[in-house]
Motif scaffolding. Sequence first.
Motif, PDB file in Angstrom:
ATOM      1  N   THR A  13       4.609  -1.196   9.572  1.00 20.05           N
ATOM      2  CA  THR A  13       5.015  -0.688   8.268  1.00 20.05           C
ATOM      3  C   THR A  13       6.066   0.388   8.486  1.00 20.05           C
ATOM      4  OG1 THR A  13       4.204   0.094   6.122  1.00 20.05           O
ATOM      5  CG2 THR A  13       3.317   1.179   8.078  1.00 20.05           C
ATOM      6  N   GLU A  14       6.949   0.567   7.538  1.00 24.74           N
ATOM      7  CA  GLU A  14       7.994   1.584   7.656  1.00 24.74           C
ATOM      8  C   GLU A  14       7.433   2.961   7.315  1.00 24.74           C
ATOM      9  OE1 GLU A  14      11.606   0.746   5.551  1.00 24.74           O
ATOM     10  OE2 GLU A  14      11.536  -1.383   6.044  1.00 24.74           O
ATOM     11  N   MET A  15       7.813   3.966   8.120  1.00 19.40           N
ATOM     12  CA  MET A  15       7.469   5.353   7.828  1.00 19.40           C
ATOM     13  C   MET A  15       8.605   6.247   8.279  1.00 19.40           C
ATOM     14  SD  MET A  15       3.454   5.974   8.788  1.00 19.40           S
ATOM     15  CE  MET A  15       2.192   4.772   8.387  1.00 19.40           C
ATOM     16  N   ARG A  24      -1.782  15.758  12.252  1.00 21.60           N
ATOM     17  CA  ARG A  24      -3.076  16.464  12.267  1.00 21.60           C
ATOM     18  C   ARG A  24      -3.875  16.132  11.014  1.00 21.60           C
ATOM     19  NH1 ARG A  24      -7.285  18.188  12.128  1.00 21.60           N
ATOM     20  NH2 ARG A  24      -8.219  20.122  12.883  1.00 21.60           N
ATOM     21  N   ARG A  25      -3.194  16.001   9.897  1.00 18.79           N
ATOM     22  CA  ARG A  25      -3.866  15.691   8.625  1.00 18.79           C
ATOM     23  C   ARG A  25      -4.467  14.296   8.626  1.00 18.79           C
ATOM     24  NH1 ARG A  25      -2.515  12.738   4.382  1.00 18.79           N
ATOM     25  NH2 ARG A  25      -0.344  12.445   5.037  1.00 18.79           N
ATOM     26  N   ILE A  26      -3.765  13.306   9.164  1.00 16.45           N
ATOM     27  CA  ILE A  26      -4.242  11.920   9.075  1.00 16.45           C
ATOM     28  C   ILE A  26      -5.226  11.561  10.176  1.00 16.45           C
ATOM     29  CG2 ILE A  26      -2.087  11.260   7.932  1.00 16.45           C
ATOM     30  CD1 ILE A  26      -1.312   9.776  10.504  1.00 16.45           C
ATOM     31  N   VAL A  34      -0.191   8.023   4.471  1.00 18.31           N
ATOM     32  CA  VAL A  34      -1.510   7.766   5.048  1.00 18.31           C
ATOM     33  C   VAL A  34      -2.471   8.825   4.509  1.00 18.31           C
ATOM     34  CG1 VAL A  34      -2.850   7.462   7.169  1.00 18.31           C
ATOM     35  CG2 VAL A  34      -0.406   6.875   7.145  1.00 18.31           C
ATOM     36  N   ALA A  35      -3.659   8.421   4.147  1.00 18.47           N
ATOM     37  CA  ALA A  35      -4.648   9.350   3.604  1.00 18.47           C
ATOM     38  C   ALA A  35      -5.196  10.269   4.695  1.00 18.47           C
ATOM     39  CB  ALA A  35      -5.782   8.566   2.955  1.00 18.47           C
ATOM     40  N   ASP A  36      -5.783  11.374   4.291  1.00 19.53           N
ATOM     41  CA  ASP A  36      -6.406  12.315   5.227  1.00 19.53           C
ATOM     42  C   ASP A  36      -7.494  11.624   6.047  1.00 19.53           C
ATOM     43  OD1 ASP A  36      -4.829  14.046   3.788  1.00 19.53           O
ATOM     44  OD2 ASP A  36      -6.472  15.285   3.017  1.00 19.53           O
ATOM     45  N   ALA A  72       0.854  -1.187   0.000  1.00 20.78           N
ATOM     46  CA  ALA A  72       0.000   0.000   0.000  1.00 20.78           C
ATOM     47  C   ALA A  72       0.887   1.233   0.000  1.00 20.78           C
ATOM     48  CB  ALA A  72      -0.928   0.013   1.216  1.00 20.78           C
ATOM     49  N   ALA A  73       0.920   1.909  -1.131  1.00 19.54           N
ATOM     50  CA  ALA A  73       1.729   3.127  -1.217  1.00 19.54           C
ATOM     51  C   ALA A  73       1.177   4.187  -0.275  1.00 19.54           C
ATOM     52  CB  ALA A  73       1.741   3.639  -2.652  1.00 19.54           C
ATOM     53  N   VAL A  74      -0.161   4.224  -0.154  1.00 23.74           N
ATOM     54  CA  VAL A  74      -0.827   5.138   0.776  1.00 23.74           C
ATOM     55  C   VAL A  74      -1.903   4.351   1.515  1.00 23.74           C
ATOM     56  CG1 VAL A  74      -2.207   7.224   1.043  1.00 23.74           C
ATOM     57  CG2 VAL A  74      -0.392   7.159  -0.678  1.00 23.74           C
TER      58      VAL A  74
END
Length: 259
Positions: free
Chosen positions: A99-101, A139-141, A109-111, A40-42
């Motif tokens: 997962t790596e971040m 804050r966005r996610i 990660v999507a909004d 999952a890219a996002v």
Amino acid sequence: MADDALRPWNWEDPLELAATVDGFTEDLARVEKLSAEFPAAVLDRSHFDRLGLTGIEFAAFKTAHREGLGTDIVSLTAADGSRTEAGQVYRVDDAAYFTEMDITGVLPVADDTVDWVYAEHLIEHVTLKAGIAWLTEVRRILRPGGLLRITTPDLRVYAEAYVSGNSFFGKHRRRVNRALLGVAPAMAERGAFMFNQLFYVYGHRWIFDEEELRYALTSAGFADDAIAVRSFREGARPDVADLDQVLRNDETIYIEATA
């Protein structure tokens, strides 16, 4: 442990110690088994729902939260030699998801995706600019009403101990020495050493108190009246607050912010 085994750990050389700590981190990132779940890219809410997850714990190889996704910039390595890769979700030892971040970039990660985010003793490892950028991404996610809980060493605790000579330094030194018994030599008892190691050891880049955390959080888009100082394992979500570790609770400030 013999003195020879302790020599790589040099409290007085932050650069040398950073390399030593990196080695320990690689050891901690070794697991028995990795099972690739899906690429999952996002990540979006459907991915979290698919796994029964609700939030993210940053700087965690194997989160203890039953509904948490652990993440770190460091790759995990399994007993068979396989390693995690960015853009892939893994099951770790049949017990947790990972997962790596990289917190210094855009989070994959999507909004409005997660209900909570937790990070213990992470934000002090990046610059203030990078920390604010990461908090902006958090804050966005977060979904509306979602909770962020961060913990970090409290500058006020150290400053008051240095000026007043209260018992904190001695107690904290003994606590760290017990935790590192057989791994590192004892910490120096000098007040200036205890104060300096907060800034220059462990790869720390920026140290916070409540005012500085509020500045970072409001700069990232959180409302000041949505920010609250909490206590060890006390907060708006007990399941998230329970992630607090005992080892560092004497030096830590606990802050929550609601999206």
